[in-house]
Write a protein that holds these residues in place. Sequence first.
Motif, PDB file in Angstrom:
ATOM      1  N   GLU A  69       0.829  -1.207   0.000  1.00 45.00           N
ATOM      2  CA  GLU A  69       0.000   0.000   0.000  1.00 45.00           C
ATOM      3  C   GLU A  69       0.863   1.256   0.000  1.00 45.00           C
ATOM      4  O   GLU A  69       0.596   2.208  -0.741  1.00 45.00           O
ATOM      5  CB  GLU A  69      -0.929  -0.009   1.208  1.00 45.00           C
ATOM      6  N   ALA A  70       1.904   1.262   0.833  1.00 45.75           N
ATOM      7  CA  ALA A  70       2.790   2.417   0.889  1.00 45.75           C
ATOM      8  C   ALA A  70       3.511   2.604  -0.440  1.00 45.75           C
ATOM      9  O   ALA A  70       3.681   3.732  -0.923  1.00 45.75           O
ATOM     10  CB  ALA A  70       3.796   2.249   2.025  1.00 45.75           C
ATOM     11  N   SER A  71       3.948   1.506  -1.046  1.00 49.21           N
ATOM     12  CA  SER A  71       4.643   1.593  -2.330  1.00 49.21           C
ATOM     13  C   SER A  71       3.727   2.136  -3.417  1.00 49.21           C
ATOM     14  O   SER A  71       4.160   2.911  -4.286  1.00 49.21           O
ATOM     15  CB  SER A  71       5.181   0.213  -2.732  1.00 49.21           C
ATOM     16  N   GLN A  72       2.442   1.752  -3.384  1.00 48.12           N
ATOM     17  CA  GLN A  72       1.501   2.243  -4.382  1.00 48.12           C
ATOM     18  C   GLN A  72       1.254   3.735  -4.216  1.00 48.12           C
ATOM     19  O   GLN A  72       1.137   4.469  -5.207  1.00 48.12           O
ATOM     20  CB  GLN A  72       0.181   1.478  -4.280  1.00 48.12           C
ATOM     21  N   ARG A  73       1.195   4.215  -2.963  1.00 46.46           N
ATOM     22  CA  ARG A  73       1.034   5.653  -2.727  1.00 46.46           C
ATOM     23  C   ARG A  73       2.230   6.415  -3.268  1.00 46.46           C
ATOM     24  O   ARG A  73       2.083   7.471  -3.901  1.00 46.46           O
ATOM     25  CB  ARG A  73       0.876   5.934  -1.227  1.00 46.46           C
ATOM     26  N   LEU A  74       3.420   5.887  -3.028  1.00 41.68           N
ATOM     27  CA  LEU A  74       4.626   6.538  -3.529  1.00 41.68           C
ATOM     28  C   LEU A  74       4.647   6.536  -5.052  1.00 41.68           C
ATOM     29  O   LEU A  74       5.018   7.541  -5.681  1.00 41.68           O
ATOM     30  CB  LEU A  74       5.863   5.830  -2.978  1.00 41.68           C
ATOM     31  N   ARG A  75       4.231   5.425  -5.655  1.00 37.97           N
ATOM     32  CA  ARG A  75       4.170   5.355  -7.116  1.00 37.97           C
ATOM     33  C   ARG A  75       3.268   6.444  -7.689  1.00 37.97           C
ATOM     34  O   ARG A  75       3.612   7.103  -8.670  1.00 37.97           O
ATOM     35  CB  ARG A  75       3.679   3.979  -7.560  1.00 37.97           C
ATOM     36  N   ARG A  76       2.109   6.637  -7.067  1.00 36.17           N
ATOM     37  CA  ARG A  76       1.180   7.673  -7.551  1.00 36.17           C
ATOM     38  C   ARG A  76       1.820   9.051  -7.505  1.00 36.17           C
ATOM     39  O   ARG A  76       1.664   9.854  -8.439  1.00 36.17           O
ATOM     40  CB  ARG A  76      -0.101   7.663  -6.715  1.00 36.17           C
ATOM     41  N   GLU A  77       2.551   9.327  -6.448  1.00 35.72           N
ATOM     42  CA  GLU A  77       3.192  10.639  -6.321  1.00 35.72           C
ATOM     43  C   GLU A  77       4.336  10.804  -7.317  1.00 35.72           C
ATOM     44  O   GLU A  77       4.550  11.894  -7.865  1.00 35.72           O
ATOM     45  CB  GLU A  77       3.688  10.854  -4.890  1.00 35.72           C
ATOM     46  N   LEU A  78       5.065   9.748  -7.581  1.00 27.96           N
ATOM     47  CA  LEU A  78       6.137   9.813  -8.582  1.00 27.96           C
ATOM     48  C   LEU A  78       5.558  10.015  -9.983  1.00 27.96           C
ATOM     49  O   LEU A  78       6.097  10.786 -10.792  1.00 27.96           O
ATOM     50  CB  LEU A  78       6.986   8.535  -8.527  1.00 27.96           C
ATOM     51  N   GLU A  79       4.456   9.324 -10.277  1.00 27.89           N
ATOM     52  CA  GLU A  79       3.797   9.506 -11.578  1.00 27.89           C
ATOM     53  C   GLU A  79       3.302  10.941 -11.730  1.00 27.89           C
ATOM     54  O   GLU A  79       3.424  11.542 -12.798  1.00 27.89           O
ATOM     55  CB  GLU A  79       2.636   8.523 -11.715  1.00 27.89           C
ATOM     56  N   ARG A  80       2.725  11.472 -10.656  1.00 27.87           N
ATOM     57  CA  ARG A  80       2.231  12.853 -10.695  1.00 27.87           C
ATOM     58  C   ARG A  80       3.362  13.833 -10.945  1.00 27.87           C
ATOM     59  O   ARG A  80       3.239  14.747 -11.765  1.00 27.87           O
ATOM     60  CB  ARG A  80       1.548  13.196  -9.364  1.00 27.87           C
ATOM     61  N   ARG A  81       4.490  13.608 -10.267  1.00 27.31           N
ATOM     62  CA  ARG A  81       5.604  14.561 -10.352  1.00 27.31           C
ATOM     63  C   ARG A  81       6.330  14.491 -11.692  1.00 27.31           C
ATOM     64  O   ARG A  81       6.704  15.523 -12.261  1.00 27.31           O
ATOM     65  CB  ARG A  81       6.593  14.298  -9.205  1.00 27.31           C
ATOM     66  N   PHE A  82       6.514  13.289 -12.236  1.00 27.19           N
ATOM     67  CA  PHE A  82       7.361  13.153 -13.423  1.00 27.19           C
ATOM     68  C   PHE A  82       6.608  12.762 -14.690  1.00 27.19           C
ATOM     69  O   PHE A  82       7.186  12.776 -15.777  1.00 27.19           O
ATOM     70  CB  PHE A  82       8.473  12.132 -13.152  1.00 27.19           C
TER      71      PHE A  82
END
Length: 283
Positions: A69-82
């Motif tokens: 779950e934590a990894s998926q949240r981080l993935r969403r933020e990385l996708e948003r940023r880059f």
Amino acid sequence: MILLADSGSTKCTWIADDGLRTYEIRTHGINAVQYSDVQIRSILDELPDFGALHGIRFYGAGCGASFPEASQRLRRELERRFGISDITIESDLTAAARALWGDGEGIACILGTGSNSCHCRNGVILNQVPPLGYILGDEGSGSALGRALLNGLFKGHIPLREEFLAESRLTYEEIISRVYREPSANRFLASLAPFVHSRMECPEIREMVSQTFREFARRNLKRYPAGLTVACLGGIAAHFEQPLREALADEGLRVGTIVESPAEGLIRYHHGEANYGTEFGIR
């Protein structure tokens, strides 16, 4: 260009590499389990525009298969940023395994604010002794050194109490508060490691350091198959390299490379130069 990230609890190193040039930037660490979306976003927004990215390989504490779950949240933020979807998120221990051993086999260790270790082969973790954190474990870490230092100072085993209090500008009451009543006690304890390093000529300090590393070997490294070479990375491993090597050798372990950062090894791994583990005497 591939963007690599290696994040501990304290700092994150971002490496942009296109095969010709390498750019390295540091931000505050991102622990996906402990941080909210807003906190992660705030750190990512500090990063510059790296240009055309083809993929992101993020390695961090609180990441990977154990924390979906934590990894998926981080993935969403990385996708948003880059704005890209080619993103893999793995644990910081996987980063250590790949940086230190490539496609070789051995024991990979992290000794920083906390500690961790694993038996790895071909960049995959085969077995891991759980670190258990700074209260129940983290032997050999910066927080373990800080904990042992304070114990020795205030119980009278290390004759540097007044010197420490004067240099740190802390009182006994403030120390107790920082450890038991305030957040990030592990980071506070690890922040005392420079004092330990600067007093290695003190016999009691040197014995304390050696004992801390011997405990790391006995409670963690000796749980893996015998005969494997041990390789380490992290600030504590690098700055206390000599006593670390001596302590592990005293425990009958063969020690290979010790480096502070996984950056060079990760770049080589992701460029397909995966045979370098043999340079460290791997069987």
